[in-house]
Every structure is written in structure tokens, then in C-alpha cells.
Design a protein around this motif. Structure first.
Motif, mmCIF file in Angstrom:
data_model
loop_
_atom_site.group_PDB
_atom_site.id
_atom_site.type_symbol
_atom_site.label_atom_id
_atom_site.label_comp_id
_atom_site.label_asym_id
_atom_site.label_seq_id
_atom_site.Cartn_x
_atom_site.Cartn_y
_atom_site.Cartn_z
ATOM 1 N N GLN A 167 -0.771 -3.213 7.339
ATOM 2 C CA GLN A 167 -1.767 -3.973 6.562
ATOM 3 C C GLN A 167 -2.381 -5.115 7.377
ATOM 4 O OE1 GLN A 167 -0.512 -4.482 2.189
ATOM 5 N NE2 GLN A 167 1.450 -4.203 3.239
ATOM 6 N N LYS A 195 3.270 6.126 14.646
ATOM 7 C CA LYS A 195 3.490 7.350 13.851
ATOM 8 C C LYS A 195 4.503 8.270 14.522
ATOM 9 C CE LYS A 195 -0.869 8.512 13.429
ATOM 10 N NZ LYS A 195 -2.072 9.259 13.002
ATOM 11 N N ASN A 209 11.516 3.520 -2.360
ATOM 12 C CA ASN A 209 10.181 3.014 -2.723
ATOM 13 C C ASN A 209 9.417 2.468 -1.506
ATOM 14 O OD1 ASN A 209 10.672 3.667 -5.393
ATOM 15 N ND2 ASN A 209 11.314 1.592 -5.969
ATOM 16 N N TRP A 259 9.923 3.260 1.574
ATOM 17 C CA TRP A 259 9.584 4.376 2.470
ATOM 18 C C TRP A 259 8.298 5.086 1.997
ATOM 19 C CZ3 TRP A 259 10.362 5.911 7.142
ATOM 20 C CH2 TRP A 259 10.059 7.229 7.527
ATOM 21 N N GLU A 260 8.197 5.269 0.678
ATOM 22 C CA GLU A 260 6.995 5.891 0.135
ATOM 23 C C GLU A 260 5.761 5.015 0.390
ATOM 24 O OE1 GLU A 260 6.649 8.894 -1.068
ATOM 25 O OE2 GLU A 260 8.802 9.264 -0.701
ATOM 26 N N THR A 261 6.004 3.711 0.297
ATOM 27 C CA THR A 261 4.884 2.791 0.571
ATOM 28 C C THR A 261 4.432 2.896 2.019
ATOM 29 O OG1 THR A 261 5.672 1.239 -1.111
ATOM 30 C CG2 THR A 261 4.153 0.372 0.557
ATOM 31 N N LYS A 284 4.705 5.504 3.979
ATOM 32 C CA LYS A 284 3.998 6.782 4.166
ATOM 33 C C LYS A 284 2.589 6.713 3.570
ATOM 34 C CE LYS A 284 7.012 9.622 2.366
ATOM 35 N NZ LYS A 284 7.572 10.937 1.977
ATOM 36 N N HIS A 285 2.420 5.934 2.504
ATOM 37 C CA HIS A 285 1.096 5.793 1.892
ATOM 38 C C HIS A 285 0.162 4.933 2.751
ATOM 39 C CE1 HIS A 285 -1.986 5.285 -1.146
ATOM 40 N NE2 HIS A 285 -1.870 3.953 -1.019
ATOM 41 N N LEU A 286 0.743 3.926 3.411
ATOM 42 C CA LEU A 286 -0.090 3.023 4.219
ATOM 43 C C LEU A 286 -0.549 3.649 5.528
ATOM 44 C CD1 LEU A 286 1.815 -0.378 3.767
ATOM 45 C CD2 LEU A 286 -0.395 0.272 2.788
ATOM 46 N N PRO A 313 -1.906 6.749 6.307
ATOM 47 C CA PRO A 313 -3.279 7.305 6.294
ATOM 48 C C PRO A 313 -4.354 6.247 6.006
ATOM 49 C CG PRO A 313 -2.064 7.975 4.333
ATOM 50 C CD PRO A 313 -1.064 7.354 5.252
ATOM 51 N N LEU A 314 -3.995 5.219 5.223
ATOM 52 C CA LEU A 314 -4.974 4.148 4.994
ATOM 53 C C LEU A 314 -5.305 3.430 6.299
ATOM 54 C CD1 LEU A 314 -3.704 2.554 1.638
ATOM 55 C CD2 LEU A 314 -5.621 4.124 1.978
#
Length: 909
Positions: free
Chosen positions: A543, A565, A612, A614-616, A618-620, A622-623
Motif C-alpha cells: 500500500q 511475488k 485473514n 494472508w488473504e489481505t 493476496k488481495h493487495l 494484484p492491486l
């Protein structure tokens, strides 16, 4: 003088001088036989009056023209009076041969004056032959009263006629074409008198249908006020179909001689008016220069403080507004001033040329308003201007960096303060005092995990302090709040360290009381905490805001992101291993029937928290990929802007340089007349002006680059500043070149130089400036030639016939290179070639003209000035002449001698 018409008035002989024939040949007289009685009467009266007008100066006169000259005595006296010379002593006897001898002495004197007498013998005069006597007197009148009259290189008769035509041209009902019928109505004679003495005749009251009244008016006024005797009868002139030409010419010639002094005064007045008009025009140009120079210097004086103001704004929007104001100044406010500066130099050069051509001293502007002063002020303006633009761009970069750092500081502080929330209360708890062994062991392990977590957060605290330090160094406007927040975090961090150490000391003191430690919970806590911290760091990095200025920088970030990555599979293994510990705890509890409380006593992190986050992460990922690709597109667009600007700049820059070089050749290479050169230069100037649209387009691309925060361009060496300066110099150079040709035209017209002479001067100059064409002046890559060095100039003069010694050549060089520049321009060359032979007014000439108006007095009165000069020139002289201090002058007399000297910058004579 032209030959008298063959319809001659008398049958006597004729005379001729070396160039003109005045009488009809003798063989033609016999065809006329007799003189017209009316003409004879007019001639007898006119010639008698003419002779008496001269004889009365000797105290005598004649009554009968054919009788009173028979003894030759009064004839000899008449010739002495009108010539101012002494004739041989006359014979005193009264015998016929004495009379013939005296008449022959008179005729010999007439012949000695270049007059060829044919068939006029002394015997006819002695015998009282009327026609011969009249012919002789006409010969004397022609030689001594008319022959010297010449206007614009005409013969005597034509000159007298042309003089009459010019003087009577403005008058109604007057059309002088000859010396007979043009004078019958008397208006021509009245017009001649009125032209020179309007106070003697009211011409407006004369009537064309009253010829006798008009003629008598002229005769009476001439006799009473002009000392011209009445030589004609009005009735004889009016009643004769064609008045006698010789009688009219004789009478009119008296007016010419009577007004000769007035003609001289008029010529002097015209010369003075011309000189004064030049001075008035020059003073007007000086006042215009002073006014324009004052306005330009005042504008520079007011503009420089604005450009020197380096008060920085705290917000990007305000600084960008300053940049926009500066662009308006460059596009709108400065260009007219550039033109004014150029026009000021042109006006100054034109004025100096006019002063030099009119033999006046050079113009010295007021203190501080010299062309060099304006050039220095302009140079100072451009230096401040350049510094102001660099400061603006630097400030914008600084504010951009500050905004980025401030936002990053806030984000890190928020993350840190979120983490430290409640940590001081937790560390201050004394729960270990009443805890069981297992609980104590759990507290110990939990504390160890906290210490590990605390150490992991040390880097973030250091980053926060480093960012705060950088914000202070960059003079961030809200640095006080940043410092306060940073100090609070540092103080809290120090307190956390102190509390952590105190709690450890307390736990260690009771460690011997605790023996049972749940290794699996401890291992989970130890592995979960750093992994959780890694995920926090990863989320923070994903971020994290970034700022780049090139495609290379964004590709570097993409590479770093790709490397991140690549670490995700290994991190996923760590996550699975950590989650495996939790699975092992559950498995053991199920195996041994242990009822778990569901809470790890050594950490606040739950398996769900790990999942949670870890999911965050993985979501960040591609952003982050999307943000980097968008930045790649923006940098590619910036690169296109760079290439677009460079493509134009790389064309415009060399074009300006080429045009500057061409202009350097134009003033000396263009063939034809100066007017043709001027037309070519004007067309050349228009072509340059038409090119302005390319500069404007480049300005637009430059503005787009600045708005996109593009401050460098590796594709070109030309900046917008280079283009602007080159363009302004190009406009100034073509304007100066045109002005040089205008000054050459002014010099040619004022000096009377023919086009052939000017072409010869140019050919000589072009031949000898071959060396100077290699000595070019470089200004931002621009070139100029068309000058000669002293050696080539000397060779040029020698080729044109000058015999030059060292002293003479040194004198000439001070004239053509008064500023010691080491070169001779074409204008200076032309000035020198025309200065030696130019016909210009001088102080002595003007002084002599004033002396004529003043009737040879050493002073002149106000009334004389107003009577002899037009009103404007008269008042100009009155306002500037000093009072005459001589004892021989009346009150209010003026000193025209010192005034004449002052006109040409000379000291009083």
C-alpha cells in the motif's frame, strides 16, 4: 539671353556678347524699316527715365535722349555711374570730332565689357539718330541691368521672366508669360509689389477691368516708396495692342534690383527655418526617447522585485498558481516590452544618424537612460527571471516530495499507534502475582513473544523518525505537528522498552515458580508473531505510495514487486507450518481429551488472524500490479511529451541559428537599390514573423510538460529558455538590420549619394570583409558578420585612392570606430565616405543668414524675427535666444550669434 524676336522695334544695329544674341541681325532691320511709333514713344520715355534714375546720383539728368547724348559727355558719365569704373578723360572741345571722340570712348568701354557692337557708330549718335541712340541705350540696359539676372541657370531674359512668374504665381488674375501683353492690366506689377511689400498695396481691392488704375497705382507706389521712377504711361500701355517689350523689361528689371535685398533675406529666412525645423524634430525625438526609456526602466524596476520574491507557499496549488502567473508574464507582459526595447534602440540609432547628418552634436540621454543602461537593466531582469523560474520548479518538486513524505509519515504513525494501543497497560499489569505455574509460564512465553514483536517494530519507529527528520530538512510547513507526533511516538517507544524490561525482570524473579510450559503454544506464538509482522510489512509495502519521474524508475519498482511475488510461495510454506502447529495442538488435545480454552496464552494472534491477513496480502498483490501498470502508462505518456517537444525544438533551434547567420549576410550581400534591399528585408522579416506559430506550438508542448511535472529531456539540448532567447534575438536582429538600411537611405538622401556610388561603396566593402567573415560572434550558437578589421579597412581605402600615413589613418579610425570595438561596420564606412564632401549647414552659415535678417547688425529684435520667419520658427528662436549684452543694442535685443553656435554644439564665438 535668347535672341530678341525678329519683329524688332527699331532698325538700328544689334549687339551680341560671347554667349547670347540680344539684337536682330542688321539685314533683318531693313525689312522693318521703321520703329512702331507707339513703341518708340514708350522706349523714349522708359529709357530716359532709366538713364535719369542713374544720372541723378551724379547730380544731373537728360531731357531729350537723342540730343543730350550727342556730345558723349553725359553718356560717359552714365557708364561711370552704372559700372562704378572710371572712363578715359573726355575731350573738352565742342567741335564735331571732339564729340565723336567722346562717344567712341563710351562705345569702346561698352565693348570692353564683352558686348559686341555691330553697325553702331559714333557719327549716328552725334548726329542725333533716334533709333541708333535708343538701340545703344538698350544695349547698355541689357549689359548692366539685365544680363546678370539668372534663375536656375537660365538666360537673362528667361531668368527675369521666371523670377516674375514665381513671385506672381499665387495671385489671382495674374499669368505672366511674356514682357508685353501680360502686363497690360497692371495686376502683375501690383502683385510684384504686394509680394515683397504687402503693406504698400491692398491687392484684394484691385480689379482686372481697371488696368489704368492698376498701372498708375503701381507706378505711384514704386516711385514713392521703392525709388523706382515712373518710366511708362498707363494710357500708352493700355491703348497699345502689344506694349514695347524692351520698355517693360527695363521697368521690371528695376523691381528685380529693388527687391534683391528682400530676396537675400528670404533665402536667409528659409535657411534658418530649415535649421530650426531640424532642431525641433530632433528635440521631439529626444523627448520621445526619454519618455520611452523612462517607461521601460520603470517597468523593469517594478518587475524585478516581483521576480526576486522567493516567498514559498505551503501548498502545491498556490505554487502552481505562481508558475501560471509567471507563464502569463512570459507570454503576455514581456513580449511588448521586448518590442519597446528594440524600438528604443532603433529610435536612438535613427536620432544619432539625423544629428550626425545635420552636423549636430550627438544626443546624450539623461543619466541612467543610456542604451547601455537599459541593456544592463534588461540583463539584470533576465537573470532574475531565470532564477525565479528555477526557484519555482525547485519549490514545486520540494512540495511534491513533502506531500508524499507527509502522507507516508501519517500512514506509518497510524500503523504504529494502532499496534502500540494498549501495550503500556498490558505491560503494567501484575497478573503474574496471582497466576498459577502454568499461567506464569504462559505469561513468560507471552512476554518473550511480545519482545520479539517489539524488536520487529523497531525498524518502523526508526523509519518514522527518519521521515520526520527529512520533513524538517525540507522545511515542511506543518513540521511542528510532525515533530510533536514523532516525539510522542519516540517517548512512548522508550516507555515501552522500559516497561518491557521491568516486566521481564519481574517474570524472571518468579520464573523458578513456573515449570510447565506449553511448548506448542510457545512455538506457535514465536512463529506466528514474526510471520504476522512480515505480513504487516508486506501490506504496508503493497500500500506504500511512490513517486517516479521516468520509465526506468517505474520499471525498477516493478522488478522489486516481482521479486516480492517470488517470495510468496516460501511465505505460504511458513504460513502452513505455523498453522500446522495449531493443528498439532488440537490433535494432541483431542488425543488426550484436553479441553482447550480456545485462547493461546502466549499470543493474541489467532489462526484466523493469520488467515485473514494472508488473504489481505493476496488481495493487495494484484492491486499493486494495477497501480504499477498505470504508472507505467503515465511515464510512457510523459516520454511521448518529451519526444514531441524534442522533435520540434531540434528543428526550431537550428532554424533560428540559420536565420541569424543569414541576416548577418543579408545587409551586405543583397544587390540592387536600398529600397529593393528594404523590401527584401521586410519580406524576410514577415517570413520570420510567420514562423511565430511554431514557437507558440512549442510553448504549448512546454506547458503540457510542466503540467505533467516533466523537468528534464534527454532527447534534446534545447530548452524552452534557449528557444525564447534565440527568438527574441532573431526579432531584434532583423529589426536592427532594417534600421541600418533605413539609416543608409537617410544618409544617401541627406548626403546626395547616387545609387551607383552606394553600389560602389558596397562592392568595395564586400570585397574587403573576407577576413571578418571568419571572425564571427557567437551568442547562444548564433553568428553575425559583415564587418572589416582595421587592416582590411586600410586596404579598402588604399584601393579607392587614399594616400594614408599612420597619423591620417589613426584619425580616420577614431571617426569610424569611436568606441574602439576593433571593427568597422558598413554604416560607419558609408558615413566616412560621405562626410568629407557632404554639403551640410554649419554654424557660420546659419549665423550669416541671421545677419542678413538683422540688416548686418550684431543683434536681432523680436519684431524682425516675427516679420521674417514663420510663426512657429520665430517663437522657437525667441524662446531660446539669450539677451544681447552689447551696448549698441536696444532693450529686448537678442543674441543670434551664440544661438547659432549652440545649434551645432559649439562654444560662443
Amino acid at each position: 539671353m535668347m535672341a530678341v524676336e525678329t519683329q524688332a522695334q527699331y532698325t538700328t544695329s544689334y549687339m551680341m556678347n560671347e554667349e547670347h544674341q540680344y539684337m536682330t541681325p542688321e539685314d533683318e532691320w531693313d525689312r522693318d524699316l521703321l520703329l512702331d511709333p507707339a513703341w518708340e514713344k514708350q522706349q523714349r520715355k522708359t529709357f530716359t527715365a532709366w538713364c535719369n534714375s542713374h544720372l541723378r546720383k551724379a547730380g544731373t539728368q537728360i531731357e531729350n535722349i537723342e540730343d543730350d547724348f550727342r556730345n558723349g559727355l553725359k553718356l560717359m558719365l552714365l557708364l561711370e555711374v552704372i559700372s562704378g569704373e572710371r572712363l578715359p578723360k573726355p575731350d573738352k572741345g565742342k567741335m564735331r570730332f571732339h564729340k565723336i571722340a567722346n562717344v567712341n570712348k563710351a562705345l569702346d568701354f561698352i565693348c570692353s565689357k564683352g558686348v559686341k557692337l555691330v553697325s553702331i557708330g559714333a557719327e549716328e549718335i552725334v548726329d542725333g539718330n533716334t533709333k541708333m541712340t535708343l538701340g545703344m541705350i538698350w544695349t547698355i540696359i541689357l549689359r548692366f541691368a539685365i544680363q546678370d539676372i539668372s534663375v536656375e541657370e537660365t538666360s537673362a531674359k528667361e531668368g527675369l521672366l521666371l523670377w516674375c512668374q514665381r513671385k506672381t504665381a499665387p495671385y489671382r488674375n495674374v499669368n505672366v508669360q511674356n514682357f508685353h501683353i501680360s502686363w497690360k492690366d497692371g495686376l502683375a506689377l501690383c502683385a510684384l509689389i504686394h509680394r515683397h511689400r504687402p503693406d504698400l498695396i491692398d491687392y484684394s481691392k484691385l480689379k482686372k477691368d481697371d488696368p489704368i488704375g492698376n498701372l498708375n497705382t503701381a507706378f505711384e507706389v514704386a516711385e514713392k516708396y521703392l525709388d523706382i521712377p515712373k518710366m511708362l504711361d498707363a494710357e500708352d500701355i493700355v491703348n497699345t495692342p502689344k506694349p514695347d517689350e524692351k520698355a517693360i523689361m527695363t521697368y521690371v528689371s528695376c523691381f528685380y534690383h529693388a527687391f534683391a535685398g528682400a530676396e537675400q533675406a528670404e533665402t536667409a529666412a528659409n535657411r534658418i527655418c530649415k535649421v530650426l525645423a531640424v532642431n525641433q524634430e530632433n528635440e521631439k525625438l529626444m523627448e520621445e526617447y526619454e519618455k520611452l526609456a523612462s517607461e521601460l526602466l520603470e517597468w523593469i524596476r517594478k518587475t524585478i522585485p516581483w521576480l526576486e520574491n522567493r516567498t514559498a507557499e505551503h501548498h502545491m496549488r498556490a505554487m502552481q498558481q505562481k508558475l501560471e502567473d509567471f507563464r502569463d508574464y512570459r507570454r503576455v507582459h514581456k513580449p511588448p516590452r521586448v518590442q519597446e526595447k528594440c524600438q528604443l534602440e532603433i529610435n536612438f540609432n535613427t536620432l544619432q544618424t539625423k544629428l550626425r547628418l545635420s552636423n549636430r552634436p550627438a544626443f546624450m540621454p539623461s543619466e541612467g537612460k543610456m542604451v547601455s543602461d537599459i541593456a544592463n537593466a534588461w540583463k539584470g531582469l533576465e537573470q532574475v527571471e531565470k532564477g525565479y523560474e528555477e526557484w519555482l520548479l525547485t519549490e514545486i518538486r520540494r512540495l511534491e516530495r513533502l506531500d508524499h513524505l507527509a502522507e507516508k509519515f501519517k500512514q506509518k504513525c497510524s500503523l504504529h499507534q494502532s499496534w502500540t494501543s494498549g501495550k503500556e497497560e498490558l505491560l503494567s499489569m501484575k497478573d503474574y502475582e496471582s497466576a498459577s505455574l502454568m499461567e506464569i509460564r504462559a505469561l513468560m512465553r507471552k512476554h518473550e513473544a511480545f519482545e520479539s514483536d517489539l524488536a520487529a517494530h523497531q525498524d518502523r519507529v526508526e523509519q518514522i523518525a527518519a521521515i520526520a527528520q527529512e520533513l524538517n530538512e525540507l522545511d515542511y510547513h506543518d513540521a511542528s505537528s510532525v515533530n510533536t507526533r514523532c516525539q510522542g511516538i519516540c517517548d512512548q517507544w522508550d516507555n515501552l522498552g522500559t516497561l518491557t524490561q521491568k516486566r521481564r525482570d519481574s517474570l524472571e524473579r518468579v520464573e523458578k515458580l513456573w515449570e510447565t510450559i506449553d511448548q506448542l503454544y510457545l512455538e506457535f506464538a514465536k512463529r506466528a508473531a514474526p510471520f504476522n509482522n512480515w505480513m504487516d510489512g508486506a501490506m504496508e509495502d503493497l500500500q506504500d505510495m511512490f513517486i517516479v519521474h521516468s520509465t526506468e524508475e517505474i520499471h525498477s519498482l516493478i522488478t522489486a514487486h516481482d521479486q516480492f511475488k517470488a517470495t510468496l510461495p516460501e511465505a505460504d510454506k511458513e504460513r502452513m507450518a505455523t498453522m500446522g502447529i495449531q493443528s498439532e495442538i488440537v490433535k494432541i488435545a483431542q488425543t488426550y481429551g484436553i479441553k482447550l480454552s480456545g485462547v493461546n496464552p502466549y499470543t493474541n494472534l489467532s489462526p484466523q488472524d493469520i488467515t485473514n491477513k494472508w488473504e489481505t496480502v493476496k488481495h493487495l498483490v494484484p492491486l499493486r500490479d494495477q497501480m504499477l501498470q498505470e504508472e507505467v502508462a503515465r511515464q510512457q505518456a510523459n516520454e511521448r511529451l518529451r519526444r514531441q517537444f524534442a522533435a520540434q525544438a531540434n528543428i526550431i533551434g537550428p532554424w533560428i541559428q540559420t536565420k541569424m547567420e543569414e541576416i548577418g549576410h543579408v545587409s551586405v550581400d543583397i544587390a540592387g537599390s536600398l529600397e529593393e534591399q528594404m523590401n527584401s528585408l521586410k519580406q524576410y522579416e514577415q517570413n520570420i514573423i510567420n514562423y511565430k506559430c511554431n514557437i507558440d506550438k512549442l510553448e504549448g508542448d512546454h506547458q503540457l510538460s510542466q503540467e505533467s511535472l516533466i523537468f528534464d529531456n534527454k532527447h534534446t539540448n534545447y530548452t524552452m529558455e534557449h528557444i525564447r532567447v534565440g527568438w527574441e534575438q532573431l526579432l531584434t536582429t532583423i529589426a536592427r538590420t532594417i534600421n541600418e538600411v533605413e539609416n543608409q537611405i537617410l544618409t544617401r538622401d541627406a548626403k546626395g549619394i547616387s545609387q551607383e556610388q552606394l553600389n560602389e561603396f558596397r562592392a568595395s566593402f564586400n570585397h574587403f570583409d573576407r577576413v571578418m567573415k571568419l571572425k564571427q560572434f557567437h551568442v547562444l550558437g548564433l553568428k553575425r558578420n559583415g564587418m572589416m578589421d582595421p587592416d582590411d579597412f586600410r586596404a579598402c581605402l588604399i584601393s579607392m585612392g587614399y594616400d594614408l600615413g599612420e597619423v591620417e589613418f589613426a584619425r580616420i579610425m577614431t571617426l569610424v570606430d569611436s568606441n574602439n570595438t576593433g571593427v568597422v561596420t558598413f554604416q560607419a564606412f558609408i558615413d566616412f565616405m560621405t562626410r568629407e564632401t557632404a554639403e551640410t549647414d554649419t554654424a557660420d552659415q546659419v549665423m550669416a543668414s541671421f545677419k542678413i535678417l538683422a540688416s548686418d547688425k550684431s543683434y536681432i529684435t523680436v519684431d524682425e524675427l516675427r516679420r521674417e520667419l514663420p510663426p512657429e520658427q520665430a517663437e522657437y528662436c525667441i524662446s531660446r535666444m539669450t539677451r544681447y549684452i552689447g551696448a549698441d543694442g536696444p532693450a529686448g535685443a537678442l543674441d543670434y550669434i551664440s544661438f547659432s553656435s549652440a545649434l551645432y554644439g559649439e562654444s560662443d564665438l
